[in-house]
Motif scaffolding. Structure first.
Motif, PDB file in Angstrom:
ATOM      1  N   SER A 182      24.219 -61.448  -2.680  1.00 23.74           N
ATOM      2  CA  SER A 182      24.260 -61.806  -1.271  1.00 23.74           C
ATOM      3  C   SER A 182      25.648 -61.541  -0.718  1.00 23.74           C
ATOM      4  CB  SER A 182      23.913 -63.284  -1.099  1.00 23.74           C
ATOM      5  OG  SER A 182      24.098 -63.689   0.233  1.00 23.74           O
ATOM      6  N   GLU A 183      25.690 -61.065   0.528  1.00 24.12           N
ATOM      7  CA  GLU A 183      26.968 -60.864   1.197  1.00 24.12           C
ATOM      8  C   GLU A 183      27.573 -62.196   1.638  1.00 24.12           C
ATOM      9  OE1 GLU A 183      26.634 -58.548   4.717  1.00 24.12           O
ATOM     10  OE2 GLU A 183      28.736 -57.992   4.771  1.00 24.12           O
ATOM     11  N   PHE A 184      26.717 -63.205   1.774  1.00 24.53           N
ATOM     12  CA  PHE A 184      27.163 -64.495   2.263  1.00 24.53           C
ATOM     13  C   PHE A 184      26.788 -65.585   1.266  1.00 24.53           C
ATOM     14  CE2 PHE A 184      25.761 -61.863   5.878  1.00 24.53           C
ATOM     15  CZ  PHE A 184      26.986 -61.666   6.487  1.00 24.53           C
ATOM     16  N   SER A 185      27.390 -66.737   1.399  1.00 27.78           N
ATOM     17  CA  SER A 185      27.074 -67.899   0.578  1.00 27.78           C
ATOM     18  C   SER A 185      26.758 -69.059   1.502  1.00 27.78           C
ATOM     19  CB  SER A 185      28.263 -68.247  -0.317  1.00 27.78           C
ATOM     20  OG  SER A 185      27.951 -69.334  -1.147  1.00 27.78           O
ATOM     21  N   PRO A 186      25.698 -69.861   1.214  1.00 31.96           N
ATOM     22  CA  PRO A 186      24.807 -69.782   0.057  1.00 31.96           C
ATOM     23  C   PRO A 186      23.877 -68.573   0.129  1.00 31.96           C
ATOM     24  CG  PRO A 186      23.994 -71.402   1.600  1.00 31.96           C
ATOM     25  CD  PRO A 186      25.335 -70.967   2.125  1.00 31.96           C
ATOM     26  N   ALA A 187      23.051 -68.434  -0.899  1.00 25.56           N
ATOM     27  CA  ALA A 187      22.247 -67.231  -1.068  1.00 25.56           C
ATOM     28  C   ALA A 187      21.352 -66.965   0.137  1.00 25.56           C
ATOM     29  CB  ALA A 187      21.415 -67.344  -2.338  1.00 25.56           C
TER      30      ALA A 187
END
Length: 295
Positions: A182-187
């Motif tokens: 994923s580019e971001f967190s969370p998934a």
């Protein structure tokens, strides 16, 4: 509009506010604005940049893009339209770039690519040979429902990267590490299927939920299949050889590990800070540790 059987050599190297490439008008061998365009059987040699198609429903096939002289990424081929076909093209020292906001319903068939970057949805990538690094659907907002089938990723550098959701990755050969994340967190990456591939560098999944990893063959020096920081994974019917950790889960919940052949030499299955998993019907042989559960 047709652009066929031409030779383009040494287009402008001039640097200005409009160039040279990738989005300026200066420096491209072929720059076309329009829909339903055919670009076929052209040879582009040592131009600042190669082909820039701005329009939809195009056909770009059997072109040779041999060398570019732009420092900007994506100088071999760039397109911003949808519903196009790129087939049988060869790129030598020339990268390809399909960027934000991405392309949709595009077919990439039997091309010989150098480096490759794609953001988009519902695209077919099949039968291609990738010599350089490939990043596919790495922008999560524009990287869904792509089909990546029967390609050769021959890049021996750092990694090949996939993002986005609902992608199907099948029957590919991957020489280096393959990363799904994923580019971001969370998934925010979900429901990807990785089926029937041959990985030489290992498969790494991070912050990606509901991942199916089935029927793959993996030969790796370190981790064969590694999942972390996510939930819901099915890892079944894979063959893993040579890795220090055949299957490794870290801070992962709800995993099913079944019917795998694990002859890693190190640890067959390693679980750290992971919960709610089932391990059954696996063949774990010639490892220093069969199954290691921690925390």
């Amino acid at each position: 509009m047709n652009c066929t059987n031409n030779y383009f050599f040494n287009t402008s190297y001039t640097f200005s506010s409009q160039g040279p490439c990738p989005q300026g008008d200066i420096g491209w061998g072929i720059l076309i604005y329009g829909d339903f365009v055919t670009i076929r059987d052209n040879h582009l040699k040592d131009n600042s940049c190669g082909i820039y198609l701005i329009g939809s429903n195009g056909l770009v096939e059997n072109n040779l893009i041999d060398g570019t002289n732009s420092i900007n990424e994506g100088s071999g081929l760039r397109s911003e339209g949808n519903n196009s076909i790129f087939s049988g093209n060869t790129f030598i020292s020339a990268s390809s770039y399909f960027a934000y906001p991405g392309v949709f319903h595009v077919q990439f068939l039997n091309n010989d690519f150098d480096s490759f970057h794609l953001s988009g949805e519902e695209n077919l990538i099949s039968g291609n040979f990738f010599k350089g690094q490939a990043q596919i659907a790495t922008s999560n907002a524009f990287g869904n429902r792509n089909y990546i089938i029967n390609n050769t990723f021959n890049y021996s550098g750092s990694y090949i990267e996939l993002g986005g959701s609902h992608n199907y990755v099948a029957d590919n050969f991957v020489r280096t590490i393959f990363i799904l994340r994923s580019e971001f967190s969370p998934a925010t990456v979900v429901n990807n299927s990785i089926v029937g591939n041959d990985f030489l560098g290992g498969l790494y999944v991070s912050e990606a939920n509901y991942t199916n990893i089935l029927n793959n063959t993996i030969n790796a020096d370190y981790s064969g299949i590694s999942l972390s920081y996510a939930s819901y994974g099915t890892i079944c019917n894979n063959f893993v050889f040579g890795a220090s950790e055949a299957i490794s889960l870290y801070q992962f919940t709800n995993a099913e590990i079944c019917n795998n052949y694990l002859e890693a030499g190190g640890t067959g299955v390693q679980m750290i800070d992971s919960d709610y998993f089932s391990i059954f019907n696996n063949y774990i042989i010639n490892n220093t540790v069969g199954i290691n559960l921690e925390s």
